[in-house]
Design an enzyme around this catalytic site. Sequence first.
Site, PDB file in Angstrom:
ATOM      1  CB  CYS A   1       1.089  -0.629  -7.752  1.00 32.11           C
ATOM      2  SG  CYS A   1      -0.073   0.572  -7.670  1.00 32.11           S
ATOM      3  CG  ASP A   2       1.250  -4.484  -8.437  1.00 34.57           C
ATOM      4  OD1 ASP A   2       1.658  -4.351  -7.270  1.00 34.57           O
ATOM      5  OD2 ASP A   2       0.128  -4.481  -8.766  1.00 34.57           O
TER       6      ASP A   2
ATOM      7  CB  CYS B   1      -1.963  -0.435  -9.945  1.00 36.75           C
ATOM      8  SG  CYS B   1      -0.669   0.961  -9.694  1.00 36.75           S
TER       9      CYS B   1
END
Length: 316
Positions: free
Chosen positions: A135-136, A132
């Site tokens: 997200c990261d 992701c």
Amino acid sequence: METRNVVIIGAGPSGYAAGLYAGRAQLEPLLITGRELGGQLTLTLDVENYPGYGGKDAAELIATFQRQAEEFGTEIRVDYVTDVDLDSHPFTVRMESGAEAAAQSVIVATGSTPRMLGVSGEELVGKGVSYCATCDGFFFREKRVIVVGGGDAAVEEALFLTRFASEVFIVHRRDQLRASPTIQERAFKNDQVKIIWDSVVDEILGDDEAGVHGARLRNVKTDEVTDFPVDGVFIFIGHVPNTSLFEGKLDLDEEGYLITDRLQHTSVPGVFAGGDVQDRVFRQAIMAAATGAASAIEAEKFLAEHENRAYPGHSQ
Ligand code: NDP
């Protein structure tokens, strides 16, 4: 055992939309969440393409889905379905907690999960391996990362990662991307994105303490192996539908997706499915919500036709 008109399995856009519609039809649905409230929306930060949703925050959209479903009488139960018996009607749904529910109809909205590469080092999730970018990505400021895959997701996420990383290398197993031409063009125009063609990741290099420091790449045409120094490996090689519960019970296609007709009916009357568990093409929240709603409408029709609807005060 309690008997419900509708048991919905899954708490993504599809499950919640099914809950909203079944709730408004006074069916008092039970929605069993599974482990990920919000489904794959939890893997994203911003949602800009859900019509009518002016906000951007995925978490807020999930909370709104849930609140709306509950407002109309959906019972949300945080539990995990471990087994279903679809051979006899009412169906039986068994949960990890040991609870069981009899269901006059079932709506499957179990979604799909990112596909894994299956190589050594992939277990370093959160330590350099990610599924992701939204997200990261933030953790890879001024770092070098590779993105594995050649589809829309891989290329879009590679472009997204250029906001943070200094260099983004797309590692693709062929000499041509699968992504749509417009998305490809954006990648070709972006100086920060480079493509490593005809190559696969044989191993992700790193350890638990220091995290990822490289990837062992193999050119599939020449067999040449290179240890490529990178700080992050983002994997976008498609998805696997969450259908193991239904193997041998509902018809699945060759990739394991549930087969549904245009009305979201599965191969067993009274069992409907919506969202990514039956959609290998669009995989969008809006499609998931739409097919979840359709599943609930069809479940309502099924119950009315079979007159086996349990009226309010559902426990029998
Ligand atoms: P896709 O199935 O489209 O692409 C998967 C990619 O991963 C392919 O390039 C495939 O290679 C590669 N791949 C698969 N298995 C492996 C493996 N074991 N090792 C290395 N590479 C592998 O998946 P996506 O998630 O990209 O997209 C799924 C659907 O969602 C598509 O319909 C897509 O259009 C849609 N989507 C749309 C978006 C948009 O429109 N903005 C954004 C994201 C997704 P190969 O090409 O050789 O098969």
